[in-house]
Design a protein around this motif. Sequence first.
Motif, PDB file in Angstrom:
ATOM      1  N   SER A  78      97.465   4.089  47.696  1.00 58.95           N
ATOM      2  CA  SER A  78      98.217   2.893  47.331  1.00 58.95           C
ATOM      3  C   SER A  78      97.277   1.899  46.670  1.00 58.95           C
ATOM      4  O   SER A  78      96.356   1.398  47.312  1.00 58.95           O
ATOM      5  CB  SER A  78      98.862   2.281  48.572  1.00 58.95           C
ATOM      6  N   SER A  98      97.963  -1.111  44.772  1.00 61.25           N
ATOM      7  CA  SER A  98      98.319  -2.480  44.441  1.00 61.25           C
ATOM      8  C   SER A  98      97.431  -3.481  45.173  1.00 61.25           C
ATOM      9  O   SER A  98      97.048  -3.274  46.330  1.00 61.25           O
ATOM     10  CB  SER A  98      99.786  -2.749  44.802  1.00 61.25           C
ATOM     11  N   GLN A 139      99.387  -6.160  48.878  1.00 60.97           N
ATOM     12  CA  GLN A 139      99.931  -5.531  50.070  1.00 60.97           C
ATOM     13  C   GLN A 139      99.466  -6.343  51.260  1.00 60.97           C
ATOM     14  O   GLN A 139      98.276  -6.626  51.407  1.00 60.97           O
ATOM     15  CB  GLN A 139      99.419  -4.094  50.190  1.00 60.97           C
ATOM     16  N   ASN A 194      99.020   4.541  39.591  1.00 61.76           N
ATOM     17  CA  ASN A 194      99.078   3.950  40.925  1.00 61.76           C
ATOM     18  C   ASN A 194      97.716   3.423  41.343  1.00 61.76           C
ATOM     19  O   ASN A 194      97.133   3.817  42.345  1.00 61.76           O
ATOM     20  CB  ASN A 194      99.571   4.981  41.940  1.00 61.76           C
ATOM     21  N   THR A 241      95.101  -0.363  40.577  1.00 59.72           N
ATOM     22  CA  THR A 241      94.869  -1.614  39.869  1.00 59.72           C
ATOM     23  C   THR A 241      93.831  -1.361  38.787  1.00 59.72           C
ATOM     24  O   THR A 241      92.848  -0.655  39.021  1.00 59.72           O
ATOM     25  CB  THR A 241      94.359  -2.697  40.838  1.00 59.72           C
ATOM     26  N   ASP A 283      98.314  -4.848  37.735  1.00 57.53           N
ATOM     27  CA  ASP A 283      98.602  -4.315  39.057  1.00 57.53           C
ATOM     28  C   ASP A 283      99.088  -2.873  38.956  1.00 57.53           C
ATOM     29  O   ASP A 283      99.492  -2.403  37.885  1.00 57.53           O
ATOM     30  CB  ASP A 283      99.644  -5.189  39.755  1.00 57.53           C
ATOM     31  N   ALA A 284      99.063  -2.177  40.074  1.00 60.09           N
ATOM     32  CA  ALA A 284      99.482  -0.773  40.092  1.00 60.09           C
ATOM     33  C   ALA A 284     100.925  -0.622  39.638  1.00 60.09           C
ATOM     34  O   ALA A 284     101.780  -1.470  39.910  1.00 60.09           O
ATOM     35  CB  ALA A 284      99.315  -0.218  41.506  1.00 60.09           C
ATOM     36  N   PRO A 327     101.415 -12.491  44.054  1.00 61.01           N
ATOM     37  CA  PRO A 327     101.579 -11.319  43.184  1.00 61.01           C
ATOM     38  C   PRO A 327     101.749 -11.662  41.708  1.00 61.01           C
ATOM     39  O   PRO A 327     102.352 -12.678  41.348  1.00 61.01           O
ATOM     40  CB  PRO A 327     102.860 -10.662  43.726  1.00 61.01           C
ATOM     41  N   SER A 382     102.052  -9.228  37.776  1.00 66.13           N
ATOM     42  CA  SER A 382     101.983  -7.908  37.147  1.00 66.13           C
ATOM     43  C   SER A 382     100.745  -7.800  36.276  1.00 66.13           C
ATOM     44  O   SER A 382     100.139  -6.721  36.166  1.00 66.13           O
ATOM     45  CB  SER A 382     103.248  -7.638  36.315  1.00 66.13           C
TER      46      SER A 382
END
Length: 312
Positions: free
Chosen positions: A5, A7, A10, A41, A43, A78-79, A129, A131
Amino acid sequence: MSERSGSLFQQALINGDYSPRFFAYYYKQWNNYKMQYHHHNSTEIMYLISGSCIVDVRQAKGSAESYSMKRGELIILDANVPHRLIVEEGTPCRMLNVEFGFTEYKGVAPSVGRLAREERVVEKLLDTPFSSLILPDPEEVYHVLKSLVLELDQRGADGGSMIDLLFCEMLLRIARLKEEKLRSSQQSTEFYVRRSIEFLHQNYDRSIQVKDIASAVSLHPGYLHRIFKIHTGRTITDYLNILRMEKSKMLLAKSDIPVAEIADYVGVSSRQYFHLLFKKYTGLTPVEYRNSIERHSWIYEDGESGNLGEDI
C-alpha cells in the motif's frame, strides 16, 4: 495496511509504525516525449533537475490538471493517481524519480508514525490528502534525494539505517516546504484582501460592484470573493454595507447634513434602501438614531451657541 500500500494518506501511517519501501529510483533525460496516462500503487516524486516539462494529472471526477514544471521544482503524486509526462521537442528535461510505499517497521530509524508524532508539519502533511502537489525547492530536497538514490544503488531497496534516515529527512523537508508554500500563499492573499479593503474605504461613496474591486486589485471576482470571506469572515457586500452604515452613523452624529442626503454621502442610490439597511444594522431609523445621541453644539465667536440642525 498491506505491504504494497503506497499512499501517503493512510491513518495507519500516523497511528502505527511503518518504514519506507522503495520500488523504483532512477535518473532520466527526456526529449520530445509524450507518455500515456498511467498509475501505480506507490507514491512518486518527480524532481526536475534541468529543463522544463508538463505533467498532466487526472482528477477523481475525470477532469485533468496540467502543470508546467521548471528546473528546481518537484511534484509528488499519490498512489493510484493517473498522470502522464509531456516533454516538447527542443526543450529536454532531466529528472530524478523515486517511487515508494510502506512496509512493517524494521526498527532501524524512526518510523514514519514516530516522525509524524514528533514533527507537527509531517503529521499535517500526512493528514491533508492531495492527488498531486508541486513544490519549489531551494535544493534542500534534491540533495537528500541524491544521497538517498545513491544509497539505494549501493545497498538495494531493502537497504539499512541510512536509507530510512534519509527518507525521514526527505519527508520532513517536503513537509516544511509545503508549509512555507502555504504561508506564502496566505501572505499573498492577505495582501490582496488588504488592498481591497483600502479600495472600499476610499470609494464607499460611489456605486461599486465586486467586479470593480477585483479589477482594481487585478484578481478574478470569484477568487477575490472567496479569499475575502476567508480572511475577514464577511462577504465583500456585507463589509461594504457595514462600512457605509458606520460612516452614516458618524455623519448623523457629527454633522448637520440632512438625513435625506446621508444616503448619497455613503454611496447608496436609493433612500428607501438606505433606511432599510440602516435599520437592519443599527435597529433604528436614521432619524431615530440622530435623535438618540448627544448632539454637538457649535460655539460662535460672539458667544452664541447653536445646535446642529434636525433637517430631514
